[in-house]
Scaffold this motif. Structure first.
Motif, PDB file in Angstrom:
ATOM      1  N   ASP A 176     -10.922   0.514 -13.089  1.00  0.00           N
ATOM      2  CA  ASP A 176     -11.179   1.067 -11.766  1.00  0.00           C
ATOM      3  C   ASP A 176     -10.081   2.062 -11.414  1.00  0.00           C
ATOM      4  OD1 ASP A 176     -12.690   1.272  -9.428  1.00  0.00           O
ATOM      5  OD2 ASP A 176     -11.496  -0.253  -8.389  1.00  0.00           O
ATOM      6  N   GLN A 177     -10.208   2.667 -10.239  1.00  0.00           N
ATOM      7  CA  GLN A 177      -9.216   3.629  -9.766  1.00  0.00           C
ATOM      8  C   GLN A 177      -8.279   2.965  -8.771  1.00  0.00           C
ATOM      9  OE1 GLN A 177     -11.346   6.927  -8.127  1.00  0.00           O
ATOM     10  NE2 GLN A 177     -11.749   7.828 -10.125  1.00  0.00           N
ATOM     11  N   CYS A 178      -7.046   3.436  -8.762  1.00  0.00           N
ATOM     12  CA  CYS A 178      -6.059   2.975  -7.792  1.00  0.00           C
ATOM     13  C   CYS A 178      -6.525   3.427  -6.405  1.00  0.00           C
ATOM     14  CB  CYS A 178      -4.695   3.570  -8.131  1.00  0.00           C
ATOM     15  SG  CYS A 178      -3.426   3.223  -6.892  1.00  0.00           S
ATOM     16  N   PRO A 179      -6.503   2.531  -5.395  1.00  0.00           N
ATOM     17  CA  PRO A 179      -6.947   2.939  -4.064  1.00  0.00           C
ATOM     18  C   PRO A 179      -5.998   3.920  -3.375  1.00  0.00           C
ATOM     19  CG  PRO A 179      -6.196   0.666  -4.037  1.00  0.00           C
ATOM     20  CD  PRO A 179      -6.173   1.121  -5.453  1.00  0.00           C
ATOM     21  N   VAL A 180      -4.780   4.076  -3.889  1.00  0.00           N
ATOM     22  CA  VAL A 180      -3.804   4.966  -3.264  1.00  0.00           C
ATOM     23  C   VAL A 180      -3.866   6.365  -3.875  1.00  0.00           C
ATOM     24  CG1 VAL A 180      -1.356   5.327  -2.810  1.00  0.00           C
ATOM     25  CG2 VAL A 180      -2.308   3.028  -2.716  1.00  0.00           C
ATOM     26  N   GLY A 227     -12.756  -9.065  -7.520  1.00  0.00           N
ATOM     27  CA  GLY A 227     -14.146  -8.628  -7.412  1.00  0.00           C
ATOM     28  C   GLY A 227     -14.454  -7.358  -8.195  1.00  0.00           C
ATOM     29  N   GLY A 228     -13.766  -7.123  -9.284  1.00  0.00           N
ATOM     30  CA  GLY A 228     -14.025  -5.954 -10.110  1.00  0.00           C
ATOM     31  C   GLY A 228     -13.414  -4.674  -9.565  1.00  0.00           C
ATOM     32  N   LYS A 229     -12.506  -4.779  -8.583  1.00  0.00           N
ATOM     33  CA  LYS A 229     -11.854  -3.605  -8.008  1.00  0.00           C
ATOM     34  C   LYS A 229     -10.373  -3.887  -7.813  1.00  0.00           C
ATOM     35  CE  LYS A 229     -15.586  -1.425  -5.613  1.00  0.00           C
ATOM     36  NZ  LYS A 229     -15.478  -0.054  -5.292  1.00  0.00           N
ATOM     37  N   PHE A 230      -9.594  -2.808  -7.699  1.00  0.00           N
ATOM     38  CA  PHE A 230      -8.175  -2.923  -7.391  1.00  0.00           C
ATOM     39  C   PHE A 230      -8.000  -2.883  -5.876  1.00  0.00           C
ATOM     40  CE2 PHE A 230      -7.782  -0.889 -11.660  1.00  0.00           C
ATOM     41  CZ  PHE A 230      -7.159  -1.957 -12.280  1.00  0.00           C
ATOM     42  N   ASN A 231      -7.257  -3.856  -5.328  1.00  0.00           N
ATOM     43  CA  ASN A 231      -6.957  -3.903  -3.898  1.00  0.00           C
ATOM     44  C   ASN A 231      -5.447  -3.864  -3.710  1.00  0.00           C
ATOM     45  OD1 ASN A 231      -9.706  -4.247  -3.249  1.00  0.00           O
ATOM     46  ND2 ASN A 231      -9.530  -6.446  -3.614  1.00  0.00           N
ATOM     47  N   ARG A 232      -5.000  -3.189  -2.638  1.00  0.00           N
ATOM     48  CA  ARG A 232      -3.575  -3.121  -2.335  1.00  0.00           C
ATOM     49  C   ARG A 232      -3.065  -4.484  -1.908  1.00  0.00           C
ATOM     50  NH1 ARG A 232      -2.206   0.994   2.010  1.00  0.00           N
ATOM     51  NH2 ARG A 232      -0.119   0.346   1.405  1.00  0.00           N
ATOM     52  N   LEU A 233      -1.849  -4.820  -2.315  1.00  0.00           N
ATOM     53  CA  LEU A 233      -1.189  -6.032  -1.844  1.00  0.00           C
ATOM     54  C   LEU A 233      -0.381  -5.659  -0.604  1.00  0.00           C
ATOM     55  CD1 LEU A 233       0.118  -7.731  -5.095  1.00  0.00           C
ATOM     56  CD2 LEU A 233      -1.637  -8.548  -3.569  1.00  0.00           C
ATOM     57  N   THR A 245      -0.392  -7.125   8.148  1.00  0.00           N
ATOM     58  CA  THR A 245      -0.524  -5.680   8.017  1.00  0.00           C
ATOM     59  C   THR A 245      -1.998  -5.311   8.079  1.00  0.00           C
ATOM     60  OG1 THR A 245       1.426  -5.618   6.614  1.00  0.00           O
ATOM     61  CG2 THR A 245      -0.014  -3.702   6.549  1.00  0.00           C
ATOM     62  N   ILE A 246      -2.304  -4.320   8.873  1.00  0.00           N
ATOM     63  CA  ILE A 246      -3.679  -3.846   8.981  1.00  0.00           C
ATOM     64  C   ILE A 246      -3.795  -2.588   8.132  1.00  0.00           C
ATOM     65  CG2 ILE A 246      -5.458  -2.968  10.515  1.00  0.00           C
ATOM     66  CD1 ILE A 246      -4.131  -4.611  12.741  1.00  0.00           C
ATOM     67  N   ASP A 247      -4.679  -2.620   7.165  1.00  0.00           N
ATOM     68  CA  ASP A 247      -4.881  -1.492   6.261  1.00  0.00           C
ATOM     69  C   ASP A 247      -6.097  -0.708   6.744  1.00  0.00           C
ATOM     70  OD1 ASP A 247      -4.405   0.139   4.132  1.00  0.00           O
ATOM     71  OD2 ASP A 247      -5.244  -1.214   2.613  1.00  0.00           O
ATOM     72  N   VAL A 248      -5.883   0.558   7.031  1.00  0.00           N
ATOM     73  CA  VAL A 248      -6.977   1.388   7.542  1.00  0.00           C
ATOM     74  C   VAL A 248      -7.237   2.536   6.586  1.00  0.00           C
ATOM     75  CG1 VAL A 248      -6.543   0.852   9.961  1.00  0.00           C
ATOM     76  CG2 VAL A 248      -5.382   2.776   8.925  1.00  0.00           C
TER      77      VAL A 248
END
Length: 126
Positions: free
Chosen positions: A70-74, A100-106, A111-114
């Motif tokens: 997958d791709q990095c979300p950043v 879930g088959g994706k990369f998520n930020r830790l 912290t609210i991620d928008v």
């Protein structure tokens, strides 16, 4: 003496004695009534031949199920990771978790991620 004796073809039966001994032992065990022992050794030998093939197929299935690309979300850098593990993006160094088959930020708790959405500007004429 005969000088042409060296040029005659020679037969090498050095490994034949071991095979003959094994064959004779199997025949003797079969004739005595211990054929089950010979059959069990043959089955064990077949299992030893088939086990690496089954292990390779099982490993490929597990790898296909747990490997996530997958791709990095950043930074949108595409790379590979294992399901359920934490890793860092090789491009930007962001800590990521594979879920879930994706990369998520830790992110730390609380912290609210928008996600930023670009809104087009419209001018109002008077």
């Amino acid at each position: 003496m005969n000088q042409d004796f060296r040029n005659l073809p020679q037969l090498n039966f050095s490994g034949l004695g071991c095979w003959l001994t094994l064959l004779l032992t199997c025949w003797l065990l079969g004739s005595v009534g211990l054929g089950w022992l010979v059959k069990s050794v043959a089955i064990l030998f077949c299992l030893l031949l088939v086990a690496p093939i089954i292990a390779w197929i099982g490993f490929r299935w597990w790898l296909q199920k747990n490997l996530v690309e997958d791709q990095c979300p950043v930074c949108s850098y595409e790379f590979t990771g294992f399901s359920g593990t934490e890793c860092q993006c090789p491009s930007c160094g962001e800590s990521l978790k594979v879920e879930g088959g994706k990369f998520n930020r830790l992110t730390p708790p609380g912290t609210i991620d928008v996600e930023v959405v670009e809104v087009p500007v419209q001018q109002i004429e008077d």
